[in-house]
Design an enzyme around this catalytic site. Structure first.
Site, PDB file in Angstrom:
ATOM      1  N   HIS A 101       0.715  -1.179  -0.150  1.00 13.22           N
ATOM      2  CA  HIS A 101      -0.127  -0.029  -0.016  1.00 13.22           C
ATOM      3  C   HIS A 101       0.880   1.120   0.209  1.00 13.22           C
ATOM      4  CE1 HIS A 101       0.600  -0.070   4.580  1.00 13.22           C
ATOM      5  NE2 HIS A 101       0.592   1.211   4.363  1.00 13.22           N
ATOM      6  N   ASP A 131       0.241  -7.586   1.381  1.00 15.19           N
ATOM      7  CA  ASP A 131       0.539  -6.118   1.669  1.00 15.19           C
ATOM      8  C   ASP A 131       2.026  -6.242   1.656  1.00 15.19           C
ATOM      9  OD1 ASP A 131       0.216  -3.419   1.691  1.00 15.19           O
ATOM     10  OD2 ASP A 131      -0.285  -3.270   3.589  1.00 15.19           O
ATOM     11  N   GLY A 203       3.365   6.412   8.228  1.00 17.15           N
ATOM     12  CA  GLY A 203       4.760   6.499   7.640  1.00 17.15           C
ATOM     13  C   GLY A 203       5.717   5.559   8.122  1.00 17.15           C
ATOM     14  N   ASN A 204       5.355   4.620   9.097  1.00 15.46           N
ATOM     15  CA  ASN A 204       6.107   3.536   9.406  1.00 15.46           C
ATOM     16  C   ASN A 204       5.682   2.389   8.656  1.00 15.46           C
ATOM     17  OD1 ASN A 204       6.251   4.943  12.600  1.00 15.46           O
ATOM     18  ND2 ASN A 204       7.849   3.927  11.885  1.00 15.46           N
ATOM     19  N   SER A 205       4.733   2.504   7.640  1.00 20.25           N
ATOM     20  CA  SER A 205       4.322   1.525   7.020  1.00 20.25           C
ATOM     21  C   SER A 205       5.588   0.719   6.078  1.00 20.25           C
ATOM     22  CB  SER A 205       3.206   1.835   6.056  1.00 20.25           C
ATOM     23  OG  SER A 205       1.997   2.002   6.561  1.00 20.25           O
ATOM     24  N   ILE A 260      -6.472 -26.200  -2.991  1.00 21.20           N
ATOM     25  CA  ILE A 260      -6.977 -27.620  -2.825  1.00 21.20           C
ATOM     26  C   ILE A 260      -8.479 -27.687  -3.539  1.00 21.20           C
ATOM     27  CG2 ILE A 260      -5.520 -28.175  -1.097  1.00 21.20           C
ATOM     28  CD1 ILE A 260      -7.878 -27.857   0.889  1.00 21.20           C
ATOM     29  N   GLY A 261      -9.291 -26.652  -3.720  1.00 21.02           N
ATOM     30  CA  GLY A 261     -10.611 -26.591  -4.316  1.00 21.02           C
ATOM     31  C   GLY A 261     -11.853 -27.040  -3.324  1.00 21.02           C
ATOM     32  N   VAL A 262     -11.805 -26.354  -2.378  1.00 21.85           N
ATOM     33  CA  VAL A 262     -13.026 -26.524  -1.423  1.00 21.85           C
ATOM     34  C   VAL A 262     -13.746 -25.136  -1.083  1.00 21.85           C
ATOM     35  CG1 VAL A 262     -12.291 -28.870  -0.606  1.00 21.85           C
ATOM     36  CG2 VAL A 262     -11.832 -26.783   0.528  1.00 21.85           C
TER      37      VAL A 262
END
Length: 383
Positions: A101, A131, A203-205, A260-262
């Site tokens: 972000h 992120d 700003g710490n992101s 895995i398709g569930v």
């Protein structure tokens, strides 16, 4: 929820102390309880950078622009939006980890080192789902590197150190403890955050969260804040996730996640009673995708998956993370409960079919598309 990171504490502790253990008192070394963190900060501060970005915003013409094309105002002018964030160097080649972000949709990215030198940066890849993003700058002589640590080894109460650029104040150091692990803050399908009370702010992101050995155990990402400032509840992507994502982005520019398709549903007390199972732990299979690894392994709707690769599954989120974090093509073992009978199954994990672009970005999805490795769906009230 607002985005993040940096409370500087002056800690005066005796060189060695005594703690109570099961067998009496145990002496704790001075290395485990430092007098302060100045040595770590001095060593690691050069590896932390401030990140500045610019984004060109093209304003859309208004109806008035069409009705009065000759009013003298001229064409609509694009706007420039600037943002600040943090990051840290992970290799001598100039690779830098930050938050997605911080750099998403940016047209210009620059990093500012601790010596105030500024360098242009190139976006290597980004993963909105976790992120995490990776940048690349031209290598500098004797570039300081931040080493990865083991986030899984961190326990609540352990020291954490955040370094970043809150509100553009580069090189800010704050200290606290790990407050909790495995936090799901509903930010995305793969939430597994470390929580810290080290003061982190806007700003710490993208900045690093260090342990007491100066190893990166998290990437500061979000805070809970009614006012926009720190109230001591901050969240960091664990190094286990961030390192894996960064490595893949550097290697291929894209992310591979297990599939895995569930479709899954939480096990409620009423569902547990109807299925004849004790407790509400596990993930209920609502449906199985045709031709998926789950179908080939014999998993059926109504099964409750209780263990995955030897680890207990408490709910849907646990299974989503476990499957997504497994390498496609590898083998997974599952324990399911069907009609009160447990059985062990194995399957070959597939790869999520979303076509991620080479930047690592996840394409936008339609309102009905919830497939992110393991998709979630409520069970209809009527069968």
């Amino acid at each position: 929820m607002s985005y993040i990171s940096g409370k500087q504490l002056c800690i005066g502790l005796i060189a060695a102390t005594l703690t109570l253990s099961a067998g009496g008192f145990t002496r704790v070394s001075a290395q485990e309880i430092p007098n302060d963190f100045s040595a770590i900060v001095r060593q690691k501060l050069p590896a932390v950078v401030a990140i500045t970005t610019r984004q060109i915003i093209q304003d859309q013409p208004t109806l008035d622009d069409f009705l009065n094309p000759f009013d003298g105002r001229g064409p609509v002018q694009p706007q420039v939006r600037e943002a600040l964030g943090s990051g840290f160097v992970i290799s001598p080649e100039g690779y830098i980890v930050t938050n997605n972000h911080v750099v998403a949709d940016s047209t210009e990215i620059h990093v500012v080192f601790s010596d105030k030198e500024t360098s242009p940066a190139r976006l290597v890849g980004r993963d909105p789902a976790t992120d995490i993003a990776v940048l690349k700058v031209d290598p500098r002589p004797n570039m300081t590197i931040a080493a990865w640590g083991d986030s899984d080894a961190m326990q609540p109460g352990a020291w954490t150190i955040a370094i970043g650029s809150p509100f553009g104040l580069g090189g800010t150091v704050t200290v606290g403890v790990l407050s909790a692990r495995s936090r799901d803050i509903q930010a995305g399908p793969y939430d597994d955050f470390l929580q810290t009370d080290a003061s982190i702010n806007r700003g710490n992101s993208g900045g690093p969260l260090f342990n007491a050995r100066g190893e990166v155990i998290g990437v500061n990402t979000a805070i809970v804040s009614p006012s926009g400032g720190s109230i001591g509840i901050g969240f960091a992507v664990p190094s286990r996730t961030a390192r894996s994502v960064a490595d893949q982005l550097i290697r291929t520019g894209r992310i591979e996640r297990g599939y895995i398709g569930v479709r899954l549903q939480e096990v409620t007390p009423s569902i547990a009673e109807a299925l004849g199972i004790a407790g509400t732990k596990g993930a209920l299979v609502a449906s199985v995708e045709a031709g998926s690894p789950a179908q080939k392994a014999g998993i059926q709707p109504g099964d409750v998956i209780t263990r995955y690769n030897g680890k207990d599954i408490q709910g849907v989120h646990d299974l989503t993370l476990a499957a997504a974090n497994q390498k496609p093509g590898s083998t997974a073992t599952l324990t399911t409960s069907r009609g009160g009978t447990q059985q062990d199954l194995s399957l070959t994990v597939g790869q999520r079919k979303d076509e991620e672009v080479q930047t690592g970005a996840v394409p936008s999805q339609g309102p009905g598309d919830q497939r992110l490795g393991l998709a979630l769906s409520p069970i209809p009230d009527e069968a």
